[in-house]
Design a protein around this motif. Structure first.
Motif, mmCIF file in Angstrom:
data_model
loop_
_atom_site.group_PDB
_atom_site.id
_atom_site.type_symbol
_atom_site.label_atom_id
_atom_site.label_comp_id
_atom_site.label_asym_id
_atom_site.label_seq_id
_atom_site.Cartn_x
_atom_site.Cartn_y
_atom_site.Cartn_z
ATOM 1 N N ASP A 306 48.259 50.558 55.540
ATOM 2 C CA ASP A 306 47.670 50.010 54.310
ATOM 3 C C ASP A 306 48.761 49.739 53.280
ATOM 4 N N ALA A 307 49.664 50.721 53.131
ATOM 5 C CA ALA A 307 50.734 50.594 52.137
ATOM 6 C C ALA A 307 51.642 49.413 52.459
ATOM 7 N N VAL A 308 51.956 49.230 53.734
ATOM 8 C CA VAL A 308 52.824 48.121 54.134
ATOM 9 C C VAL A 308 52.161 46.783 53.828
ATOM 10 N N ALA A 309 50.884 46.665 54.180
ATOM 11 C CA ALA A 309 50.164 45.418 53.916
ATOM 12 C C ALA A 309 50.081 45.147 52.416
ATOM 13 N N ALA A 310 49.790 46.194 51.633
ATOM 14 C CA ALA A 310 49.685 46.021 50.179
ATOM 15 C C ALA A 310 51.022 45.595 49.584
ATOM 16 N N ALA A 311 52.121 46.209 50.027
ATOM 17 C CA ALA A 311 53.437 45.852 49.495
ATOM 18 C C ALA A 311 53.810 44.422 49.866
ATOM 19 N N ARG A 312 53.515 44.042 51.087
ATOM 20 C CA ARG A 312 53.875 42.702 51.542
ATOM 21 C C ARG A 312 53.085 41.622 50.799
ATOM 22 N N MET A 313 51.802 41.894 50.544
ATOM 23 C CA MET A 313 50.938 40.895 49.911
ATOM 24 C C MET A 313 51.027 40.898 48.385
ATOM 25 N N LEU A 314 51.177 42.092 47.794
ATOM 26 C CA LEU A 314 51.100 42.189 46.339
ATOM 27 C C LEU A 314 52.463 42.247 45.664
ATOM 28 N N GLY A 315 53.508 42.665 46.381
ATOM 29 C CA GLY A 315 54.831 42.737 45.776
ATOM 30 C C GLY A 315 55.291 41.416 45.188
ATOM 31 N N PRO A 316 55.228 40.319 45.963
ATOM 32 C CA PRO A 316 55.643 39.029 45.397
ATOM 33 C C PRO A 316 54.780 38.598 44.213
ATOM 34 N N LEU A 318 53.317 40.677 42.022
ATOM 35 C CA LEU A 318 53.688 41.506 40.868
ATOM 36 C C LEU A 318 54.983 41.039 40.208
ATOM 37 N N ARG A 319 55.819 40.355 40.941
ATOM 38 C CA ARG A 319 57.068 39.875 40.368
ATOM 39 C C ARG A 319 56.846 38.768 39.343
ATOM 40 N N VAL A 320 55.656 38.120 39.400
ATOM 41 C CA VAL A 320 55.422 36.980 38.495
ATOM 42 C C VAL A 320 54.184 37.139 37.616
ATOM 43 N N ARG A 321 53.231 37.997 38.046
ATOM 44 C CA ARG A 321 52.002 38.139 37.262
ATOM 45 C C ARG A 321 51.222 39.352 37.728
ATOM 46 N N ALA A 322 50.180 39.683 36.979
ATOM 47 C CA ALA A 322 49.276 40.761 37.385
ATOM 48 C C ALA A 322 48.395 40.284 38.533
ATOM 49 N N PRO A 323 48.209 41.099 39.565
ATOM 50 C CA PRO A 323 47.337 40.691 40.676
ATOM 51 C C PRO A 323 45.905 40.446 40.195
ATOM 52 N N GLU A 324 45.282 39.446 40.773
ATOM 53 C CA GLU A 324 43.897 39.125 40.476
ATOM 54 C C GLU A 324 42.990 39.702 41.565
ATOM 55 N N ILE A 325 41.706 39.632 41.298
ATOM 56 C CA ILE A 325 40.728 40.144 42.278
ATOM 57 C C ILE A 325 40.957 39.534 43.654
#
Length: 394
Positions: A306-316, A318-325
């Protein structure tokens, strides 16, 4: 005194999922704060299994060699002793991974490894002895958390809150997220047995129930599977447990005779999951999103994936904006299928794990199948060792 921190991501819970996510986000140049309610990682009766897929992830991020310097034991195959008959349940030797073994490492050593790796990044903060109990909301969105630490009140604000604090999460409850699932048919009793020089037990022994033995060098850690709701800690319970352990493993008869109710830790097994893993600004992963049975020791593996998938999808993101739903929903969609498949298999295994049988009883069908068709152990090894949907850093 109060502490106020602004960061890119705040993770509640310093377990395997939380710390792995922190390491992966830090590697992307983000600032991460982890809030852990305990002062250290030294807690008994935590999962010790580090699967081949997790070790592959460690190799991808350059931590495998350091991992192997810490106390550990390797198991290329999972074997079971059924009333004296030895069977192989899962074979990892054919996996497409660098290390084709299940590794047992005390969880505090594994968490120290991840925390040490995170500390090498300047953007990391680990808040120990910090209990998070509330969310900060603005305009209907979660923008942080609040709690209490050693020095007083703590507030951490971030574009993303990740709850990795486990199946009894206060943060998840504060978000209004409630898990669904059927009550598990089994519970687990954890206790220690004294170890004498040269003494050894099979990893899994079954027959009139099941016992799992983890060799801790100077003692044995025992997991005894029992029917759910049958343990109260009474004198009758402890006497029944001693007799049942002795029937499953006659070699343990003398050692278990000295175990008292005070020595026994009860794990009430729950197999459940959230219908929705997120609200605006917050995501649940690991046991917070899906509590697993100990069967197969796969809970840690799923949580780390789960952590790997979240980092891969949300890390980029977070670098530019707050994640949306929609960003948070993508993580759940990626991880829901392996969780469902694994929980389905765990429920199917509950009966054979807890059933009481007379000496000489016939092997249950799943065990007869792996006995009669040894190639199946490669499939079970793949399912246990890699998971239904293994994740990669890239």
């Amino acid at each position: 005194m109060s502490i106020h921190i602004d960061t890119d991501c705040v993770i509640v819970g310093g377990g395997p999922a939380g710390l792995m996510l922190a390491v992966l986000l830090l590697r992307q140049g983000l600032e991460v704060t982890v809030a852990e309610k305990h002062a250290d990682f030294l807690r008994d009766f935590r999962g010790d299994t580090i699967h081949p897929s997790t070790q592959e992830l460690l190799a991808e991020i350059g931590l495998l060699d350091e991992f192997l310097t810490r106390p550990h034991a390797d198991m290329p195959r999972v074997s079971l002793s059924w009333q004296g008959t030895e069977l192989t349940l899962a074979d990892f030797t054919g996996l497409p991974t660098r290390r084709k073994v299940m590794t047992f490492m005390p969880q505090w050593d594994f968490l120290d490894l991840l925390a040490d790796a995170a500390q090498r990044h300047p953007g990391f903060r680990l808040l120990r002895s910090t209990r998070i109990d509330a969310l900060v909301r603005e305009h209907g969105r979660v923008v942080g958390v609040t709690g209490t630490g050693l020095d007083g009140d703590v507030t951490v604000r971030a574009p993303l809150v990740v709850d990795a604090s486990g199946r009894d999460s206060d943060v998840r409850a504060a978000a209004g997220l409630m898990p669904v699932g059927k009550a598990a048919a089994m519970d687990v009793l954890w206790f220690r047995l004294t170890k004498h020089a040269g003494e050894a037990y099979p990893f899994i022994e079954a027959g009139d129930g099941m016992i799992i033995t983890i060799d801790r060098d100077d003692f044995f850690q025992i997991a005894h599977v029992i029917p759910a709701g049958t343990w109260t800690g009474s004198d009758d319970d402890i006497n029944r447990m001693r007799r049942r352990v002795a029937r499953i493993s006659p070699r343990m008869t003398d050692a278990v005779a000295s175990v008292t109710a005070d020595d026994v830790h009860l794990l009430r097994v729950r197999v459940e999951r959230l219908r929705r893993w997120y609200i605006d600004g917050m995501l649940c992963i690991g046991d917070s999103a899906h509590a697993m049975s100990p069967a197969g020791g796969v809970g840690i593996n799923l949580a780390i994936q789960d952590a790997v998938a979240a980092a891969r999808m949300l890390g980029p993101v977070l670098r530019v904006r707050a994640p949306e739903i929609t960003d948070l929903r993508r993580v759940q969609r990626r991880r829901t299928w392996p969780v469902r498949v694994t929980q389905f298999m765990q429920r199917r295994l509950q009966g054979p794990l807890i059933a009481s049988r007379e000496a000489g009883a016939r092997l249950p069908l799943p065990l007869r199948m792996v006995r009669d068709h040894p190639r199946l152990t490669r499939l079970t090894g793949r399912f246990v060792g890699l998971g239904a949907r293994p994740e990669s850093i890239d």
